[in-house]
Design an enzyme around this catalytic site. Structure first.
Site, PDB file in Angstrom:
ATOM      1  CB  THR A 114      -0.034  -5.972   0.237  1.00 40.72           C
ATOM      2  OG1 THR A 114      -0.478  -6.386   1.539  1.00 40.72           O
ATOM      3  CG2 THR A 114      -0.806  -4.736  -0.210  1.00 40.72           C
ATOM      4  CB  SER A 116      -5.983   2.444  11.209  1.00 39.07           C
ATOM      5  OG  SER A 116      -6.453   1.578  12.197  1.00 39.07           O
ATOM      6  CB  SER A 117      -6.234  -2.467  10.061  1.00 40.66           C
ATOM      7  OG  SER A 117      -6.929  -3.654   9.780  1.00 40.66           O
ATOM      8  CB  ILE A 172      -0.938  -0.014   1.230  1.00 42.38           C
ATOM      9  CG1 ILE A 172      -1.923  -1.187   1.125  1.00 42.38           C
ATOM     10  CG2 ILE A 172      -1.687   1.302   1.366  1.00 42.38           C
ATOM     11  CD1 ILE A 172      -2.782  -1.415   2.375  1.00 42.38           C
ATOM     12  CG  ASN A 215       1.783   2.285   4.371  1.00 38.74           C
ATOM     13  OD1 ASN A 215       0.667   1.819   4.162  1.00 38.74           O
ATOM     14  ND2 ASN A 215       2.901   1.643   3.996  1.00 38.74           N
ATOM     15  CE1 TYR A 225      -1.882  -4.886  11.462  1.00 36.58           C
ATOM     16  CE2 TYR A 225      -4.165  -5.645  11.369  1.00 36.58           C
ATOM     17  CZ  TYR A 225      -3.121  -4.922  10.821  1.00 36.58           C
ATOM     18  OH  TYR A 225      -3.308  -4.230   9.646  1.00 36.58           O
ATOM     19  CE  LYS A 278      -2.209  -1.268  11.384  1.00 43.46           C
ATOM     20  NZ  LYS A 278      -1.311  -0.313  10.699  1.00 43.46           N
TER      21      LYS A 278
HETATM   22  P1  NAP Z   1       3.175  -5.140   3.438  1.00 40.26           P
HETATM   23  O1  NAP Z   1       3.023  -5.388   1.991  1.00 40.26           O
HETATM   24  O2  NAP Z   1       3.479  -6.274   4.345  1.00 40.26           O
HETATM   25  O3  NAP Z   1       4.237  -3.997   3.663  1.00 40.26           O
HETATM   26  C1  NAP Z   1       4.571  -3.579   4.957  1.00 40.26           C
HETATM   27  C2  NAP Z   1       5.396  -2.328   4.840  1.00 40.26           C
HETATM   28  O4  NAP Z   1       5.730  -1.882   6.149  1.00 40.26           O
HETATM   29  C3  NAP Z   1       6.693  -2.587   4.094  1.00 40.26           C
HETATM   30  O5  NAP Z   1       6.965  -1.513   3.242  1.00 40.26           O
HETATM   31  C4  NAP Z   1       7.730  -2.685   5.211  1.00 40.26           C
HETATM   32  O6  NAP Z   1       9.004  -2.170   4.833  1.00 40.26           O
HETATM   33  C5  NAP Z   1       7.125  -1.755   6.268  1.00 40.26           C
HETATM   34  N1  NAP Z   1       7.578  -2.174   7.580  1.00 40.26           N
HETATM   35  C6  NAP Z   1       7.092  -3.206   8.318  1.00 40.26           C
HETATM   36  N2  NAP Z   1       7.795  -3.316   9.451  1.00 40.26           N
HETATM   37  C7  NAP Z   1       8.744  -2.349   9.427  1.00 40.26           C
HETATM   38  C8  NAP Z   1       9.770  -1.963  10.308  1.00 40.26           C
HETATM   39  N3  NAP Z   1       9.974  -2.592  11.466  1.00 40.26           N
HETATM   40  N4  NAP Z   1      10.572  -0.943   9.957  1.00 40.26           N
HETATM   41  C9  NAP Z   1      10.378  -0.300   8.793  1.00 40.26           C
HETATM   42  N5  NAP Z   1       9.415  -0.615   7.907  1.00 40.26           N
HETATM   43  C10 NAP Z   1       8.602  -1.625   8.219  1.00 40.26           C
HETATM   44  O7  NAP Z   1       1.852  -4.499   4.035  1.00 40.26           O
HETATM   45  P2  NAP Z   1       0.714  -3.589   3.389  1.00 40.26           P
HETATM   46  O8  NAP Z   1      -0.434  -4.451   3.149  1.00 40.26           O
HETATM   47  O9  NAP Z   1       1.238  -2.752   2.310  1.00 40.26           O
HETATM   48  O10 NAP Z   1       0.370  -2.708   4.680  1.00 40.26           O
HETATM   49  C11 NAP Z   1       0.577  -1.323   4.762  1.00 40.26           C
HETATM   50  C12 NAP Z   1      -0.256  -0.804   5.912  1.00 40.26           C
HETATM   51  O11 NAP Z   1      -1.636  -1.060   5.645  1.00 40.26           O
HETATM   52  C13 NAP Z   1       0.063  -1.470   7.245  1.00 40.26           C
HETATM   53  O12 NAP Z   1       0.041  -0.499   8.274  1.00 40.26           O
HETATM   54  C14 NAP Z   1      -1.068  -2.453   7.411  1.00 40.26           C
HETATM   55  O13 NAP Z   1      -1.318  -2.756   8.751  1.00 40.26           O
HETATM   56  C15 NAP Z   1      -2.211  -1.723   6.747  1.00 40.26           C
HETATM   57  N6  NAP Z   1      -3.291  -2.611   6.289  1.00 40.26           N
HETATM   58  C16 NAP Z   1      -3.087  -3.541   5.319  1.00 40.26           C
HETATM   59  C17 NAP Z   1      -4.144  -4.345   4.922  1.00 40.26           C
HETATM   60  C18 NAP Z   1      -4.013  -5.397   3.843  1.00 40.26           C
HETATM   61  O14 NAP Z   1      -4.961  -6.167   3.641  1.00 40.26           O
HETATM   62  N7  NAP Z   1      -2.914  -5.480   3.133  1.00 40.26           N
HETATM   63  C19 NAP Z   1      -5.406  -4.187   5.518  1.00 40.26           C
HETATM   64  C20 NAP Z   1      -5.574  -3.235   6.508  1.00 40.26           C
HETATM   65  C21 NAP Z   1      -4.510  -2.447   6.888  1.00 40.26           C
HETATM   66  P3  NAP Z   1      10.283  -3.112   4.518  1.00 40.26           P
HETATM   67  O15 NAP Z   1       9.804  -4.229   3.667  1.00 40.26           O
HETATM   68  O16 NAP Z   1      11.208  -2.179   3.845  1.00 40.26           O
HETATM   69  O17 NAP Z   1      10.816  -3.561   5.871  1.00 40.26           O
END
Ligand code: NAP
Length: 262
Positions: free
Chosen positions: A203, A154-155, A21, A105, A168, A172
């Site tokens: 993702t 958030s989520s 995202i 994010n 988790y 959030k």
């Molecule tokens: P993702 O594909 O797993 O990516 C997670 C991102 O967070 C990566 O860019 C990662 O960076 C970064 N990250 C995680 N831990 C980190 C750390 N300790 N230090 C620095 N960077 C860190 O997840 P996503 O789905 O894009 O999620 C993005 C946001 O949306 C999150 O806050 C998640 O909770 C929220 N969200 C996602 C969903 C969904 O269905 N995907 C639904 C609701 C909310 P690196 O890889 O560089 O470490």
């Protein structure tokens, strides 16, 4: 390149923008004219690819590497951010670079049910998903120009019962509360603070949850549109919140889930 340049002259920082995202948000804000700090933790190569792609498309971006959820994380982010902005503005920015838009994010999930949660997992969720955003905002504020934007990702898990990932969801919930507190505190400076709560988005975060066609169909069925969200579905709403069009909107939680749970 899109002709919508709503964010010309704005400087943005998007955490976790190397993939998922965050990548979609960084690309969209750059398309709208912002200079974007593409933050990453572990995914350096991916973040450099995002920066290169933005530049190839006529946008402006630079990488910001720093692990979150560890002592000194916010300081490390802003040291890299300041250096990146200085380089991009040929040193015109002072020691602390200006900032207009902070998108918190980056996040970790998969904490498990109550029985599966241990103190280390709990601490990790809180450290990355709630503590890091709070101290990133603290570090951002001296840099942030009046009329700025804080957008917390958030989520749905904080608003709907989500016992399969309780720590988790709690982390959030803490982030949502940060939005509420800050919106009041920062109103005098015209800074808006809002939360975006995505539903399922395609993702790496939920790759295992859609490993089979049946599992994938179940995630899609959560939305009234019967599909899983895309990063751009979330990024387009973030772009609205980042723009001047959202100036009268603050302290809010926008659920961006394709109508999940209706
Ligand atoms: P993702 O594909 O797993 O990516 C997670 C991102 O967070 C990566 O860019 C990662 O960076 C970064 N990250 C995680 N831990 C980190 C750390 N300790 N230090 C620095 N960077 C860190 O997840 P996503 O789905 O894009 O999620 C993005 C946001 O949306 C999150 O806050 C998640 O909770 C929220 N969200 C996602 C969903 C969904 O269905 N995907 C639904 C609701 C909310 P690196 O890889 O560089 O470490």
């Amino acid at each position: 390149m899109d002709t919508n340049r709503a964010l010309t002259d704005k400087i943005a920082l998007v955490t976790g923008a190397g993939r998922g995202i965050g990548r979609g948000i960084a690309e969209r804000l750059a398309r709208d004219g912002a200079l974007v700090g593409v933050h990453y933790g572990k995914s350096e190569a991916a973040a450099l690819e995002v920066v290169a792609e933005i530049r190839e498309n006529g946008g402006r971006a630079f990488p910001v590497g720093a692990e979150l959820g560890v002592p000194g994380d916010a300081d490390a982010v802003f040291a890299a951010f300041d250096a990146g902005v200085r380089e991009q503005t040929q040193g015109a920015a002072g020691a602390a670079a200006p900032l207009d838009i902070l998108v918190n994010n980056a996040g970790v999930s998969g904490s498990g049910s109550l029985g599966q949660t241990d103190p280390e997992v709990f601490d990790r969720m809180i450290a990355v998903n709630a503590k890091a955003p709070l101290f990133l905002v603290q570090g951002a504020l001296p840099r942030m120009r009046d009329g700025g934007r804080v957008i917390n990702i958030s989520s749905l898990a904080s608003r709907h019962s989500f016992p399969e990932s309780v720590a988790y969801a709690m982390s959030k919930g803490a982030l949502d509360t940060l939005t509420l507190c800050l919106a009041k505190e920062l109103g005098g400076r015209g800074i808006t603070v809002n939360t975006v709560g995505p539903g399922f988005v395609e993702t790496d975060m939920n790759a295992r949850r859609r490993a089979t066609p049946e599992a994938r169909a179940a995630l899609a069925a959560a939305s009234v549109f019967d599909r899983i969200g895309k990063p751009s579905d979330v990024a387009d709403v973030v772009a609205f919140l980042a723009s001047d069009d959202s100036r009268w909107l603050t302290g809010q939680y926008l659920e961006v889930s394709g109508g999940s749970g209706l």
